[in-house]
Design a protein around this motif. Structure first.
Motif, PDB file in Angstrom:
ATOM      1  N   ALA A 120       0.810  -1.227   0.000  1.00  0.00           N
ATOM      2  CA  ALA A 120       0.000   0.000   0.000  1.00  0.00           C
ATOM      3  C   ALA A 120       0.842   1.275   0.000  1.00  0.00           C
ATOM      4  O   ALA A 120       0.343   2.357  -0.294  1.00  0.00           O
ATOM      5  CB  ALA A 120      -0.923  -0.002   1.210  1.00  0.00           C
ATOM      6  N   LYS A 121       2.130   1.135   0.326  1.00  0.00           N
ATOM      7  CA  LYS A 121       2.998   2.321   0.358  1.00  0.00           C
ATOM      8  C   LYS A 121       3.330   2.850  -1.038  1.00  0.00           C
ATOM      9  O   LYS A 121       3.786   3.973  -1.181  1.00  0.00           O
ATOM     10  CB  LYS A 121       4.335   1.989   1.032  1.00  0.00           C
ATOM     11  N   TYR A 122       3.169   2.017  -2.060  1.00  0.00           N
ATOM     12  CA  TYR A 122       3.664   2.365  -3.390  1.00  0.00           C
ATOM     13  C   TYR A 122       2.510   2.389  -4.388  1.00  0.00           C
ATOM     14  O   TYR A 122       1.505   1.713  -4.199  1.00  0.00           O
ATOM     15  CB  TYR A 122       4.738   1.354  -3.823  1.00  0.00           C
ATOM     16  N   PRO A 123       2.652   3.160  -5.489  1.00  0.00           N
ATOM     17  CA  PRO A 123       1.593   3.174  -6.505  1.00  0.00           C
ATOM     18  C   PRO A 123       1.340   1.760  -7.044  1.00  0.00           C
ATOM     19  O   PRO A 123       2.259   0.934  -7.079  1.00  0.00           O
ATOM     20  CB  PRO A 123       2.181   4.079  -7.600  1.00  0.00           C
TER      21      PRO A 123
ATOM     22  N   ARG B   7       3.687   0.261  -9.410  1.00  0.00           N
ATOM     23  CA  ARG B   7       5.096   0.315  -8.996  1.00  0.00           C
ATOM     24  C   ARG B   7       5.362  -0.657  -7.846  1.00  0.00           C
ATOM     25  O   ARG B   7       6.097  -0.352  -6.906  1.00  0.00           O
ATOM     26  CB  ARG B   7       5.456   1.739  -8.556  1.00  0.00           C
TER      27      ARG B   7
ATOM     28  N   SER C 189       8.792  -1.724  -6.025  1.00  0.00           N
ATOM     29  CA  SER C 189       9.393  -1.012  -4.894  1.00  0.00           C
ATOM     30  C   SER C 189       9.327  -1.809  -3.595  1.00  0.00           C
ATOM     31  O   SER C 189      10.080  -1.545  -2.669  1.00  0.00           O
ATOM     32  CB  SER C 189       8.679   0.326  -4.669  1.00  0.00           C
TER      33      SER C 189
END
Lengths: 166, 418
Positions: free
Chosen positions: A15-18, A21, A24
């Motif tokens: 959930a931290k990254y698009p 993407r 990551s």
């Protein structure tokens, strides 16, 4: 499988990254695997590659590049002594040598019970706390500053006991 | 300095607790920015303050933000907490003890950059610290200082922690971005610069932890106040990391322009054991070493004065070398570091650091000839100006300056082996 045991952790990492993407998340997922298995096993690499839609090679290549990732087990606890210039000026090389002698291993080696490895590493950003080391193990990484051979041996005893009771 | 500006936790106990930070004016600067200033006005104040990047390059922070590609969104802010330069341990103290001032700085920078997502790239070794920072960020969300509709405006911001996994090169901003994208942390060819195409190919600001920690006091107290500290071209306070052969190693927050002598002898307590000082590395392993002459010791530590005497201020990590240290040994240590940390992408650095290390091992083991000293220097000069990023250039600086100023130390190692 990591996905079953750590589904909520994996979800919050992703959930931290698009959405497009996801790659990551590869290092955080490798840390999950390493804390679980002691190293990033081939099975874990395959699972991580599947989760992120990347090639296994793209996961595996990171292990040789980043010093905190391992593809084979060492000591359960890795004592990583900073022997870089500022620490060396404060006696870190002698400290590493004496600690290894007490444990009966070479720098880079592992005790026969498989519990403790001792390694010399590059600067850990604790130059005012030399001699110092970090312990990398199942619980992540902890710093220990202003150490003596005695305090390090006491910590090693504690780590071994922790393992017996755990 | 009586009152610390960056290491404020040394004056205020428990400043790492949100309620204590808020009691002492915390997040007022961020509130002022979001509710009373346009992003451009924030950038203008930071430009006017003269704040320069504290990670090593000393590039004006406000100018860097001004390069963001206009009209392109989303944008990202990345805080560089990959502190790995030998002799540097200032960001770790800020992150551990004064985390909210740093996080407020990230928030201010994000608002100025019109970014709604920021990442803090922590070196993997800062494992415990990174997990603690995640709790701090959660506390900010609960307090309504992060998230959607901050201060009842339409500005929203999320901050995420991203852990590296052990690679010095990831402190280089484009390598850091590749690492964040899940790739090998290797520097990118520039242009495009991160302000045009950075993280996920979007406009990105990358700033060092200490740089960002300067932002709340700058907004609270104004650009003129900030410029009154330090020198004309090197404004503000700086955390100097003092290590090596010195009685009291540690972080010292002092105005830029403080002379080396004052840091080493007044604050650091001088050289223990009655020994004399031989040399200084003013920027960790990444700048030419300087013989500790009176001229050098009386030089102000700022971005203009240190280059004038042949070195760099960099991240201001002063490693003190006393008379008992052989410089060939020292150069072997720094070269071993760069050989280990070279990312392997460009040939001059990958091969050059390998061969320099190989030659220095030979010198250290007493297996070298005197010509090997010249060969070592020739390899270093061969790398000069040919590497993809600064790492290769850093690697040769202790080698060339070491031979230039202390050739006798190298010759002594060679002769002792014969």
């Amino acid at each position: 499988m990591l996905a079953e045991k750590y589904s909520s952790e994996i979800e919050s990492i992703l959930a931290k990254y698009p959405d497009d993407r996801k790659r990551s998340a590869v290092l955080p997922l490798m840390y999950l695997a390493q804390c679980e298995y002691g190293s990033v096993t081939l099975e874990a690499m395959i699972e991580i590659a599947d989760l992120l839609d990347i090639d296994v090679t793209q996961v595996a290549s990171l292990i040789g590049f980043y010093t905190l990732l391992w593809d084979r087990p060492g000591g359960k606890y890795r004592i990583q002594i900073c022997t870089d210039l500022p620490c060396a000026l404060q006696g870190a090389e002698e400290f590493a040598h004496q600690l290894c002698e007490k444990l009966g291993i070479q720098l880079g080696g592992t005790t026969p019970d498989g519990m403790i490895s001792v390694e010399g590493v590059m600067c850990l950003a604790a130059c005012n706390g030399a001699p110092m080391f970090q312990v990398q193990g199942p619980d992540g990484i902890q710093y220990h500053e202003r150490q003596t051979v005695e305090s390090a041996l006491a910590l090693i005893d504690e780590l071994r006991k922790r393992d017996d009771s755990g | 300095m009586a009152d610390h500006i960056l290491l404020r936790h040394r004056d205020i106990p428990d400043l790492d607790q949100l309620e204590v930070y808020l009691e002492h004016g915390g997040f007022e600067a961020f509130k002022q920015a979001v509710t009373g200033m346009t992003p451009q006005e924030v950038i203008d104040v930071v430009k006017a303050s003269g704040l320069r990047g504290r990670g090593g390059a000393g590039f004006p922070a406000g100018v860097k933000w001004g390069f963001l590609a206009p009209g392109v969104f989303p944008r990202y802010v990345v805080a560089n907490a990959d502190e790995s330069e030998p002799g540097t341990f200032k960001d770790r103290e800020i992150l551990e003890r004064n985390p909210y001032q740093f996080l407020e700085g990230v928030a201010i920078c994000s608002y100025a950059a019109q970014a709604n997502t920021a990442y803090v790239y922590c070196r993997g070794e800062f494992w415990d610290l990174a997990h603690e920072l995640e709790h701090k960020i959660d506390a900010l969300h609960e307090a309504g200082l992060l998230g959607e509709g901050i201060f009842s405006t339409d500005y929203s911001l999320k901050i995420h922690i991203h852990l590296g996994a052990g690679a010095y090169i990831c402190g280089e901003e484009t390598a850091l971005l590749d690492s964040m994208e899940g790739k090998l942390g290797q520097p990118r060819l520039r242009p495009p610069f991160p302000a045009a195409q950075g993280l996920f190919a979007k406009p990105t600001v990358v700033n060092n932890v200490e740089t960002l920690t300067n932002l709340p006091p700058i907004l609270n107290r104004g650009a003129d106040w900030y410029r009154s500290i330090g020198t004309e071209k090197s404004a503000g306070p700086k955390v100097f990391c003092l290590s090596g052969c010195v009685a009291r190693p540690g972080n010292y927050e002092l105005p830029l322009g403080t002379p080396f002598r004052q840091l080493i002898f007044e604050h650091g307590g001088g050289i223990p054991g009655g020994r004399s000082i031989k040399a200084i590395l003013p920027a960790g392993a990444s700048a030419p070493l300087l013989p500790a002459t009176d001229e050098v010791l009386d030089t102000p530590m700022d971005y203009e004065s240190v280059p004038k005497i042949g070195s760099q201020l960099g991240s201001a990590s002063i490693i003190v070398i006393d008379e008992t240290v052989n410089i060939a040994w020292l150069v072997h240590k720094t070269t071993r570091f760069f050989e280990h940390e070279s990312c392997g992408k460009c040939t001059p650095c990958r091969e050059g650091t390998y061969w320099m290390h190989h030659l220095l091992q030979r010198i250290e083991r007493g297996e070298a000839d005197l010509e090997d000293i010249d060969l070592l220097e020739a390899v270093a000069r061969g790398m000069q100006g040919k590497c993809l990023c600064a790492l290769g250039e850093f690697a040769i600086m202790p080698v060339i300056s070491g031979i230039q100023h202390f050739r006798a130390d190298f010759e002594a190692r060679v002769r002792n082996g014969r």
